[in-house]
Design an enzyme around this catalytic site. Structure first.
Site, PDB file in Angstrom:
ATOM      1  CG  ASP A  84      -2.063   0.756   0.881  1.00 42.49           C
ATOM      2  OD1 ASP A  84      -2.244   1.900   0.045  1.00 42.49           O
ATOM      3  OD2 ASP A  84      -3.196   0.811   1.618  1.00 42.49           O
TER       4      ASP A  84
HETATM    5  C1  BGC Z   1      -5.232   3.247   0.277  1.00 40.96           C
HETATM    6  C2  BGC Z   1      -5.140   2.234  -0.903  1.00 40.96           C
HETATM    7  C3  BGC Z   1      -5.155   2.820  -2.123  1.00 40.96           C
HETATM    8  C4  BGC Z   1      -3.783   3.463  -2.219  1.00 40.96           C
HETATM    9  C5  BGC Z   1      -3.650   3.980  -3.567  1.00 40.96           C
HETATM   10  C6  BGC Z   1      -3.847   4.121  -0.070  1.00 40.96           C
HETATM   11  O1  BGC Z   1      -3.831   5.149   0.837  1.00 40.96           O
HETATM   12  O2  BGC Z   1      -5.079   2.499   1.544  1.00 40.96           O
HETATM   13  O3  BGC Z   1      -6.596   1.600  -0.537  1.00 40.96           O
HETATM   14  O4  BGC Z   1      -5.423   1.752  -3.115  1.00 40.96           O
HETATM   15  O5  BGC Z   1      -3.712   4.332  -1.353  1.00 40.96           O
HETATM   16  O6  BGC Z   1      -4.317   5.082  -4.153  1.00 40.96           O
END
Ligand code: BGC
Length: 737
Positions: A294
């Site tokens: 993530d």
């Molecule tokens: C979130 C994810 C997301 C990623 C990309 C993160 O802050 O936890 O769910 O896919 O950002 O945007």
């Protein structure tokens, strides 16, 4: 009118898995490990320098790339040098094509980029937030939403989505409950499969399908105190029985990638957790796609206390991470692209470990057909004709209406008649930008229809609609700012609270019925939107009370991204329709339900508590050794209950009313006993005994009464959504209004 009652027999079969670990050990269907692209991948790998290999593991956020500037931007330079594997959240086929061109035509080996995005509940055509979608209990429809999202996203150049989010959560304080499918892992697993199948359709070579990424692996939905990113501490028995199943279902459905979560598990952050990302995911479950972190997940392990930038990068790679999301940002120093070379020199990682990760990324690009045609998803004509179409919007309207849950309908106040004067009041009544809800990166938010527009369209000239805002989102201006960010504003009204209320009461007086559009704003749930109160903001609560005090019938249209503790509202307001955040066609879909053009059929997938003190609260809890001994929920000393509030929630999992009524009879089982791995079929007659055609979600629960370990009092093991029509010889009640 002659009404013939119609009934349907619903047969639900259940394989009863009595063993302790209902996931991961039983039903362990492993995806095949054969890689048809192995020789091509190996030959490219043989040509790559170490920098180019590490570059494939690098997933920067779209950064400063905009049309026409790509060639001079920093990211563009890195792409040219072969230091980027993919980009995410860059929108528009024109930009994507331009960037892909740099990778393919200017980098030494011409390896194409993969383009990811958070396509969570639709693309430009936006469906209800996932919690709302799950309340439809309609797997075919949910699958179709993912299919349509893939069609639109691929028409705009995107070939990889960070969805489905399948984190089970029992804590509505956590803002991201809005992004998942609620509290039940059986239902969550069915939805996970439906979504993966919808996005990928078992064939990534098609131009209309995209690779799915199941997230957030794992247990992200159980943070302590409901605070986002917080510590998770959970027993293995709970993990396997109650939380892991949906991720496993996505793997079994062939999901191409997995995103590691931010939280720790057993004291080790998921991003660096070898047990999780290799032993369980790959060795036990047979996952053979790639793992992405993530956002800045590797870097965050420094704050978790896992070592310096070299330690955490090597920990992640060795645990099984293949791609590093947003590590390339300026304020991040622990990133594959920044330290893996030194880690290799220091002997902290081996070249084989780097090669393994690179191979997985290259394989994904082969699976998507990018080596064959890097511009496969860059058809500008498609982007003009396949996105936000009338047909797609029509489907979004239907889906939205199917996700709404009728929580209360005293004296059949709903459906409303399309006549007389209707007062529409509330800060959510006329806010197009709030209708799509959280995580709707690509939505055309200003083109969503708000309730005011929807009501006017649906009633036409049959009824008179009056509108007043009634109150701000909340009295607290600072709080209001926090929950109306990212362009999802509801401009704060300059008038005083008294003036706002005065206007609302004035139109209420002139009306036959009041529709109050209140609740949460889109950004009150979602990422980094945890709360400690589950109440509707006070300004809106006061507004609702004042409207109720007029004596006119009030219908509460509740916008929310989480279960709320609406005890007062439930006591006072005669009708409550929970609409979540319904998406692009919000206003029309809500109106369809309010006027009975669609009979509500949504059922809750997350328990609505009496108050925040009951949290975590969920239907499939254990019995304890001191269960309450009375059905009324009366307090009993030395039993497992509270002094101040009953154990039961306000509205339980699976709850939701309809404009019609259903009767259940003739429950039969085809056997009276079964073996451990046996199958038993239950059947039941369901009759539509009311005045409207309607859909019912027939739910099958079991209880394993005696076991070597304790089991929940109830477990969902099957469900079926059925439509039961009435047979008429004269006009249907629907024509009454
Ligand atoms: C979130 C994810 C997301 C990623 C990309 C993160 O802050 O936890 O769910 O896919 O950002 O945007």
């Amino acid at each position: 009118m002659l009404k013939l009652s119609t009934k349907i027999k619903s047969i639900l079969a259940v394989v009863v898995l009595m063993s302790i670990l209902s996931c991961g050990i039983n039903n362990n269907k492993k995806p095949s490990n054969d890689n048809p692209f192995e020789s091509q991948v190996d030959s490219i790998l043989g040509l790559m320098t170490l920098e180019e290999k590490i570059g494939q593991l690098n997933l920067p956020v779209s950064g400063d790339i905009t049309t026409g500037q790509a060639q001079s931007s920093d990211v563009a330079k890195k792409i040219e040098e072969g230091k980027v594997g993919g980009l995410f959240n860059i929108k528009s086929v024109v930009k994507i094509k331009e960037v892909q061109k740099i990778a393919v035509e200017k980098s030494r080996l011409g390896i194409p980029l993969i383009f990811g995005m958070d396509v969570i509940h639709g693309y430009e055509t936006t469906f209800p937030i996932p919690l709302g979608l799950s309340a439809s209990w309609d797997m075919d429809m949910i699958k179709k939403t993912a299919q349509m999202a893939a069609q639109e996203a691929t028409a705009d150049g995107i070939n990889w989505t960070f969805s489905p989010m399948v984190d089970i959560s029992r804590d509505p304080r956590w803002g991201r409950v809005s992004e998942g499918s609620g509290e039940d892992s059986y239902l969550g697993a069915r939805i996970a499969e439906a979504m993966v199948n919808g996005y990928q359709q078992g064939d990534l070579t098609k131009t209309h399908t995209m690779m799915s990424c199941v997230k957030h692996f794992a247990l992200y939905g159980a943070p302590e105190a409901g605070r986002d990113y917080n510590t998770v501490d959970m027993s293995r028995i709970r993990m396997y029985n109650e939380y892991l199943y949906p991720y496993k279902a996505a793997v079994d459905a062939g999901v191409g990638s997995v995103m590691a979560s931010f939280n720790e598990i057993d004291g080790v952050p998921a991003t660096g957790n070898k047990w999780l990302l290799t032993d369980l995911l790959r060795d036990d479950w047979g996952f053979n796609g790639f793992v992405v972190t993530d956002y800045t997940g590797i870097h965050e392990m420094i704050a978790h206390g896992m070592g310096d930038k070299y330690d955490v990068a090597s920990l992640a790679l060795k645990a099984g991470v293949d791609m590093d999301m947003a590590g390339d940002s300026p304020d991040v120093n622990a990133a594959f692209v920044k330290v893996l070379k030194e880690d290799l020199d220091k002997g902290k990682v081996g070249i084989n470990e780097i090669d393994t990760a690179v191979k997985r990324i290259l394989t994904a690009k082969y699976q998507l057909g990018l080596f064959e045609d890097p511009y496969k998803y860059c058809d500008e004509n498609r982007s003009k004709t396949e996105i936000f179409t009338t047909e797609n919007k029509g489907f979004a309207r239907k889906v939205a209406s199917e996700s709404m849950v009728l929580l209360k309908n005293e004296d059949n106040i709903l459906p409303l008649k399309k006549s007389g004067t209707i007062a529409l009041v509330g800060p959510l009544a006329n806010s197009a930008v709030n209708m799509a809800g959280t995580w709707s990166v690509a939505t055309k938010q200003e083109k969503s229809n708000p309730l005011l527009e929807g009501l006017k369209t649906v009633v036409g000239d049959k009824a008179n609609i009056l509108y007043a805002k009634g109150s701000n989102v909340d009295y607290d201006e600072e709080f209001e700012k926090r929950v109306t960010m990212f362009g999802k504003d509801i401009p704060r009204d300059d008038r005083t609270d008294k003036q706002l209320l005065g206007e609302a009461l004035a139109i209420a007086k002139k009306s036959d019925v009041i529709v109050a559009a209140i609740g949460e704003t889109a950004e009150l749930s979602g990422e980094s939107s945890s709360v400690t109160s589950l109440q509707i903001p006070q300004a809106q609560k006061d507004l609702l009370n004042a409207l109720f005090a007029t004596g006119k019938p009030v219908v509460l249209v509740l916008f929310t991204g989480r279960p709320l503790a609406i005890v007062d509202e439930n006591e006072n307001v005669p009708a409550i329709l929970n609409v979540w955040f319904p998406g692009s066609e919000a206003g029309l879909a809500i109106s369809d339900v309010l006027f009975g053009d669609v009979n509500p059929s949504g059922k809750l997938t997350a328990t609505f508590p009496m108050n925040v003190g009951q949290v975590p609260i969920f239907y499939n809890h254990k019995n304890t050794g001191r269960p309450l001994g009375n059905k009324e929920g009366k307090f009993q000393k030395f039993k497992s209950n509270y002094l101040d509030v009953r154990n039961e929630p306000l509205y339980p999992f699976g709850y939701g009313l309809s404009y019609t009524t259903f009767d259940y009879s003739n429950l039969t089982l085809d056997k009276s006993s079964i073996n451990l791995d046996g199958e038993i079929s239950a059947s039941i007659d369901v009759t539509n005994s009311g005045d409207y055609d309607g859909k019912e979600v027939v739910q099958l629960y079991i209880r394993d009464v005696v076991g070597s370990v304790t089991r929940p009092v109830k477990e969902l093991k099957g469900f079926e959504k059925i439509m039961i029509c009435l047979l008429y010889t004269s006009p249907s009640p629907r024509d009454r209004g």
